[in-house]
Design an enzyme around this catalytic site. Structure first.
Site, mmCIF file in Angstrom:
data_model
loop_
_atom_site.group_PDB
_atom_site.id
_atom_site.type_symbol
_atom_site.label_atom_id
_atom_site.label_comp_id
_atom_site.label_asym_id
_atom_site.label_seq_id
_atom_site.Cartn_x
_atom_site.Cartn_y
_atom_site.Cartn_z
ATOM 1 N N ARG A 162 0.802 -1.089 -0.033
ATOM 2 C CA ARG A 162 -0.091 -0.062 -0.060
ATOM 3 C C ARG A 162 0.877 1.411 0.219
ATOM 4 N NH1 ARG A 162 -1.946 0.856 4.245
ATOM 5 N NH2 ARG A 162 -1.482 -0.781 5.546
ATOM 6 N N LYS A 172 -8.419 -2.284 1.631
ATOM 7 C CA LYS A 172 -8.130 -1.358 2.770
ATOM 8 C C LYS A 172 -8.863 -0.078 2.665
ATOM 9 C CE LYS A 172 -5.972 -3.225 6.374
ATOM 10 N NZ LYS A 172 -5.877 -4.567 6.508
ATOM 11 N N HIS A 189 -9.971 -3.386 13.105
ATOM 12 C CA HIS A 189 -8.834 -4.376 12.477
ATOM 13 C C HIS A 189 -8.304 -5.217 13.139
ATOM 14 C CE1 HIS A 189 -4.731 -3.974 10.295
ATOM 15 N NE2 HIS A 189 -5.710 -4.682 9.624
ATOM 16 N N SER A 228 -0.109 -4.978 10.593
ATOM 17 C CA SER A 228 0.247 -5.972 9.433
ATOM 18 C C SER A 228 1.680 -6.764 9.794
ATOM 19 C CB SER A 228 0.619 -5.020 8.173
ATOM 20 O OG SER A 228 0.995 -5.950 7.308
ATOM 21 N N LYS A 249 -2.811 -11.789 12.714
ATOM 22 C CA LYS A 249 -4.235 -11.814 12.603
ATOM 23 C C LYS A 249 -4.661 -13.026 11.870
ATOM 24 C CE LYS A 249 -4.702 -7.607 10.801
ATOM 25 N NZ LYS A 249 -3.324 -7.321 10.931
ATOM 26 N N THR A 250 -4.079 -12.990 10.596
ATOM 27 C CA THR A 250 -4.624 -14.027 9.593
ATOM 28 C C THR A 250 -4.165 -15.300 10.199
ATOM 29 O OG1 THR A 250 -4.481 -12.580 7.945
ATOM 30 C CG2 THR A 250 -4.533 -14.888 7.169
ATOM 31 N N ASP A 284 -9.453 -10.274 9.129
ATOM 32 C CA ASP A 284 -8.836 -8.905 8.916
ATOM 33 C C ASP A 284 -9.875 -7.820 9.301
ATOM 34 O OD1 ASP A 284 -6.234 -7.579 8.441
ATOM 35 O OD2 ASP A 284 -7.351 -6.702 6.853
ATOM 36 N N ARG A 335 1.299 -12.607 -1.450
ATOM 37 C CA ARG A 335 -0.051 -12.592 -0.922
ATOM 38 C C ARG A 335 -1.045 -13.774 -1.558
ATOM 39 N NH1 ARG A 335 -1.821 -9.168 3.587
ATOM 40 N NH2 ARG A 335 -0.280 -7.687 3.928
#
Ligand SMILES: Nc1ncnc2c1ncn2[C@@H]1O[C@H](COP(=O)(O)OP(=O)(O)O)[C@@H](O)[C@H]1O
Ligand SMILES: C=C(OP(=O)(O)O)C(=O)O
Ligand SMILES: [Ca+2]
Ligand SMILES: [Mn+2]
Length: 587
Positions: free
Chosen positions: A105, A250, A269, A287, A291-292, A306, A371
């Protein structure tokens, strides 16, 4: 309404989305791939050898734009492989694609229209992700994107939903130029059924993704050739100069961070999963903090990895898919993610064998940020619909590259709020020469890049929800142990999973605790399956003086960061505000 009438309305709606604001009328749109349908508009032939050119007010009205509307993954594969350089099928059936020059990003290139309404509502200034632009400049960029898209032979249009809570579902339209972008959003947003699509109507929000086309640097407010522009009043987002698909995902998350709190719903988030007994856990983190990875747990139902909402009814996933990091991915350590990389999954920027098409997940030559984007139902124990009851545990993930935060601490409500507002993690500088020190980042609400209102607004809502539903806060360090980055090592994923298991089962709640110095964190003396000596980080450092020095250094960074929040009230009474201020490091 007849099928034909419905199709006509759909095309009219898409044409309206693509309308230039100065010419007002939209392009002529037809369904389907121009390569398959030879119906291009012809210049009318006059009798004999005279050709009378058709007179039109604008050149764009001479041209048709073919619309590839909500194509299936198979159709999108064909489009990508045929027309997009760098698109290949891997040995497991995923679509490998390249996002171009941008592989992550671009938060510095994000702009938000500041108008009379957003001026008062949004968070502006120091620390805020909302860099302003004016309405006029937005329209310049919008026109640039729309003209670019209309100049193409064909565009992809996705009509989809956000938020599994049916009462708070948002309709989104994504207009893009690449099959890669269309398949990515197909996977990441909620996929409408055929019936839902029939009655889709006008979208609540539209993205114009003209990522292959740059913005014009001579345009006011532009500082590079990339611009991601959000206009909340118009309910539109324009993307120029970046093809990184995460920008759309996002970007919409930011929109939800604006729309949901207006309805007293907290946007988060965080990842989210649920046990067999209905106990829900949230995993907040920036990031790369897990989380994932940690919400994808074979023994629990995955609600989402997410982005979530927490309303009076419980939690709901905003998305319809997951976006996992693939670097160093292994079948042993993360079997569910590994197995999700199959037909339909978008694999970004990975390197693979030209012949066997086996992916080398260790290869970082395109980017570290490789990804996979897959629909949530590719995870075997996904909870569909992706909703659940009120959370029991709120887990704050920090990847501490200083190696001084304990692997797990139980937090008081005030400590949870302190750490939520701080949003600490460390960026590891990578392998670049000269960069030896890990860099601390503080990102309010563990997602400052996406929040639209002042952090204390979200914090106030979180505190009241946690209090009301009796949720327990935890701080989990998924980063370094036994020393900082460079001398220590990353916390073993197997240990972190054991810690998370003990939180879920309720065992950790009733363990024995002791308090750490500086941060004043309650740490357990024992966790099943984890060597007890690592639970207090001081034990893992060979050099105790270096440990203390590093601990104080990190404590100082926390204090500095929190200074901008000391004059803000959090929650209804001053009592909680005072407690939160006292819940930080003390030395
Ligand atoms: N102890 C650990 N806990 C969580 N993740 C870990 C750990 N050790 C290594 N990892 C790796 O760190 C990365 C975490 O990234 P991810 O789960 O995608 O984070 P997020 O979803 O928060 O951005 C994964 O590549 C995971 O394999
Ligand atoms: C897609 C992103 O999310 P995460 O790294 O948290 O998975 C991102 O931050 O661009
Ligand atoms: Ca993130
Ligand atoms: Mn993630």
């Amino acid at each position: 309404m007849s099928e034909e009438e419905r199709h006509k309305q759909q095309l009219q709606s898409i044409s309206a989305s693509l309308a230039s604001l100065t010419r007002e009328t939209g392009p002529k749109v037809v369904r389907g791939d121009p390569a398959r349908r030879p119906e291009t508009p012809r210049v009318a032939h006059a009798p004999d050898h005279y050709i009378t050119p058709t007179f039109a007010a604008s050149d764009s009205s001479l041209k048709f734009t073919h619309v590839l509307y909500n194509l299936s993954p198979a159709e999108l594969y064909e489009q990508a492989i045929k027309y997009e350089k760098g698109s290949f099928i891997t040995s497991s059936g995923a679509l490998a694609t390249l996002s171009g020059a941008k592989t992550g990003r671009s938060p510095k290139d994000k702009r938000v229209v500041r108008d009379d309404v957003t001026e008062d509502e949004l968070w502006w200034g120091k620390g805020s992700p909302n860099i302003e632009m004016d309405e006029q400049t937005f329209l310049v960029n919008r026109e640039r994107a729309v003209d670019y898209l209309n100049s193409l032979e064909k565009v992809f249009v996705n009509d989809q939903f956000l938020n599994w809570d049916p009462e708070n579902r948002i309709k989104v339209r994504i207009v893009s130029a690449r099959a890669y972008h269309s398949l990515f959003m197909h996977n990441m947003c909620i996929r409408p059924s055929a019936e839902e699509l029939e009655s889709f109507g006008t979208p609540d929000f539209t993205i114009y993704n003209a990522g292959q086309f740059p913005c014009n640097r001579y345009t006011h407010y532009m500082t590079s050739s990339t611009s991601i522009d959000l206009n909340l009043g118009r309910r539109e987002m324009v993307i120029l100069g970046t093809q990184y698909a995460g920008e759309m995902k996002k970007g919409l998350f930011g929109v939800m961070h604006y729309l949901m709190p207006k309805r007293q719903i907290l946007s988060l988030h965080s990842g989210c999963n649920m046990g067999k007994d209905g106990d829900v856990a949230l995993f907040f983190g920036l990031s790369g903090t897990g989380k994932t990875t940690l919400s994808t747990d074979h023994n629990r139902y995955l609600i989402g990895d997410d982005e979530h909402c927490w309303s009076d009814k419980g939690v709901s996933n905003i998305e319809g898919g997951c976006y996992a990091k693939c670097i160093d991915l292994s079948r042993d350590k993360e079997p569910d993610i590994w197995n999700a990389i199959k037909f339909g999954t978008v694999l970004e920027n990975v390197v693979f064998d030209e012949h066997t098409r086996e992916v080398d997940y260790l290869d970082k030559s395109v980017t570290e940020n490789t990804r996979a984007a897959y629909p949530i139902e590719y995870i075997p124990n996904a909870k569909i619909p992706c909703v659940g009851p009120h959370p029991k545990n709120v887990i704050l993930l920090a990847c501490d590259a200083f190696g001084v935060l304990p692997p797990v601490s139980k937090l008081s409500l005030a400590q949870t709020m302190y750490h939520f507002i701080s949003g600490y993690t460390a960026l590891v500088a990578g392998t670049e020469e000269g960069v030896k020190e890990p860099r601390a980042t503080f990102s309010a609400c563990f997602g400052a890049a996406f929040i639209m209102l002042h952090p204390t607004k979200y914090a106030t809502m979180l505190a009241s929800k946690m209090e009301k539903h009796g949720a327990t806060g935890w701080l989990v360090n998924t980063g370094w142990s036994g020393g900082s980055y460079g001398s220590g090592s990353r916390m073993k994923l197997a240990y972190t999973r054991k810690i998370i298991d003990a939180i879920h089962s309720g065992k950790l709640l009733s363990a024995n605790y002791k308090k750490t110095e500086v941060f004043g964190l309650e740490i357990p003396t024992e966790v099943e399956g984890v060597p007890s000596e690592i639970l207090d980080p001081v034990n893992t450092w060979p050099n105790k003086a270096a440990y203390k020095e590093t601990l104080l250094k990190l404590g100082g960074l926390f204090k500095n960061n929190f200074e901008v929040f000391v004059n803000h009230k959090i929650g209804k009474d001053d009592k909680l505000t005072q407690e939160i201020l006292a819940a930080g490091p003390n030395f």
